[in-house]
Design a protein around this motif. Sequence first.
Motif, PDB file in Angstrom:
ATOM      1  N   VAL A 188      31.723  34.233  32.423  1.00  0.00           N
ATOM      2  CA  VAL A 188      32.339  33.944  33.722  1.00  0.00           C
ATOM      3  C   VAL A 188      32.617  32.448  33.848  1.00  0.00           C
ATOM      4  O   VAL A 188      33.685  32.037  34.318  1.00  0.00           O
ATOM      5  CB  VAL A 188      31.464  34.457  34.888  1.00  0.00           C
ATOM      6  N   ALA A 189      31.688  31.620  33.402  1.00  0.00           N
ATOM      7  CA  ALA A 189      31.884  30.174  33.470  1.00  0.00           C
ATOM      8  C   ALA A 189      33.074  29.742  32.619  1.00  0.00           C
ATOM      9  O   ALA A 189      33.899  28.925  33.058  1.00  0.00           O
ATOM     10  CB  ALA A 189      30.615  29.452  33.016  1.00  0.00           C
ATOM     11  N   LEU A 190      33.182  30.291  31.420  1.00  0.00           N
ATOM     12  CA  LEU A 190      34.321  29.959  30.548  1.00  0.00           C
ATOM     13  C   LEU A 190      35.632  30.405  31.190  1.00  0.00           C
ATOM     14  O   LEU A 190      36.607  29.654  31.231  1.00  0.00           O
ATOM     15  CB  LEU A 190      34.144  30.606  29.170  1.00  0.00           C
ATOM     16  N   GLY A 191      35.659  31.636  31.709  1.00  0.00           N
ATOM     17  CA  GLY A 191      36.861  32.135  32.375  1.00  0.00           C
ATOM     18  C   GLY A 191      37.225  31.298  33.583  1.00  0.00           C
ATOM     19  O   GLY A 191      38.401  30.995  33.818  1.00  0.00           O
ATOM     20  N   SER A 192      36.231  30.896  34.347  1.00  0.00           N
ATOM     21  CA  SER A 192      36.480  30.066  35.531  1.00  0.00           C
ATOM     22  C   SER A 192      37.077  28.716  35.146  1.00  0.00           C
ATOM     23  O   SER A 192      37.990  28.220  35.813  1.00  0.00           O
ATOM     24  CB  SER A 192      35.181  29.844  36.309  1.00  0.00           C
TER      25      SER A 192
ATOM     26  N   THR B  21      38.134  39.183  35.311  1.00  0.00           N
ATOM     27  CA  THR B  21      38.277  39.395  36.754  1.00  0.00           C
ATOM     28  C   THR B  21      37.576  38.322  37.580  1.00  0.00           C
ATOM     29  O   THR B  21      38.182  37.735  38.481  1.00  0.00           O
ATOM     30  CB  THR B  21      37.774  40.782  37.170  1.00  0.00           C
ATOM     31  N   VAL B  22      36.314  38.064  37.278  1.00  0.00           N
ATOM     32  CA  VAL B  22      35.548  37.095  38.070  1.00  0.00           C
ATOM     33  C   VAL B  22      35.839  35.673  37.607  1.00  0.00           C
ATOM     34  O   VAL B  22      36.067  34.776  38.422  1.00  0.00           O
ATOM     35  CB  VAL B  22      34.037  37.384  37.981  1.00  0.00           C
ATOM     36  N   GLY B  23      35.860  35.465  36.297  1.00  0.00           N
ATOM     37  CA  GLY B  23      36.048  34.132  35.750  1.00  0.00           C
ATOM     38  C   GLY B  23      37.483  33.667  35.778  1.00  0.00           C
ATOM     39  O   GLY B  23      37.855  32.800  36.573  1.00  0.00           O
ATOM     40  N   LEU B  24      38.308  34.246  34.925  1.00  0.00           N
ATOM     41  CA  LEU B  24      39.692  33.794  34.763  1.00  0.00           C
ATOM     42  C   LEU B  24      40.495  33.930  36.058  1.00  0.00           C
ATOM     43  O   LEU B  24      41.066  32.954  36.548  1.00  0.00           O
ATOM     44  CB  LEU B  24      40.353  34.582  33.636  1.00  0.00           C
ATOM     45  N   CYS B  25      40.523  35.135  36.629  1.00  0.00           N
ATOM     46  CA  CYS B  25      41.298  35.333  37.867  1.00  0.00           C
ATOM     47  C   CYS B  25      40.656  34.606  39.045  1.00  0.00           C
ATOM     48  O   CYS B  25      41.362  34.042  39.879  1.00  0.00           O
ATOM     49  CB  CYS B  25      41.449  36.822  38.166  1.00  0.00           C
ATOM     50  N   GLY B  26      39.328  34.611  39.101  1.00  0.00           N
ATOM     51  CA  GLY B  26      38.642  33.909  40.186  1.00  0.00           C
ATOM     52  C   GLY B  26      38.851  32.404  40.130  1.00  0.00           C
ATOM     53  O   GLY B  26      39.004  31.746  41.153  1.00  0.00           O
TER      54      GLY B  26
END
Length: 129
Positions: free
Chosen positions: A7-11, A72-77
């Motif tokens: 999630v951190a990486l995606g964010s 969903t949570v990381g990249l899109c968020g």
Amino acid sequence: MQAYLWVALGSALGGMARFWLTGVGARLFGETFPWGTLLINIIGSFVIGLFVAMTVPEGRFVVEPDFRAFVTVGLCGGFTTFSAFSLQTMVLMQEGQWLAAGGYVAASVLLCLLAVWAGYAIAMQLNPL
């Protein structure tokens, strides 16, 4: 713990993409209206709708829960910007630009709902029968 790292990486990736696209929007359309934020919210809504529909249990792709959280949570968020949307709407209202603020809210809600529906509908057509 591994899910948090995904999630951190995606964010981080989503936030960098948002920063870049906000700058592009400002250079192309100016800074009097938050066009970049509107575009980001539409794209993010489309992507999350498409991804979720493609990865449901009966969908075309099977993904691990960590990857689902990454997107969903990381990249899109990290990419979508409804907190910025709220602040920009407030600023437009504080500047007395009530019509622009109302148009921005209406366009954001309607176009993002349309985008998430379109992404979901396209993905459902691509899913195996």
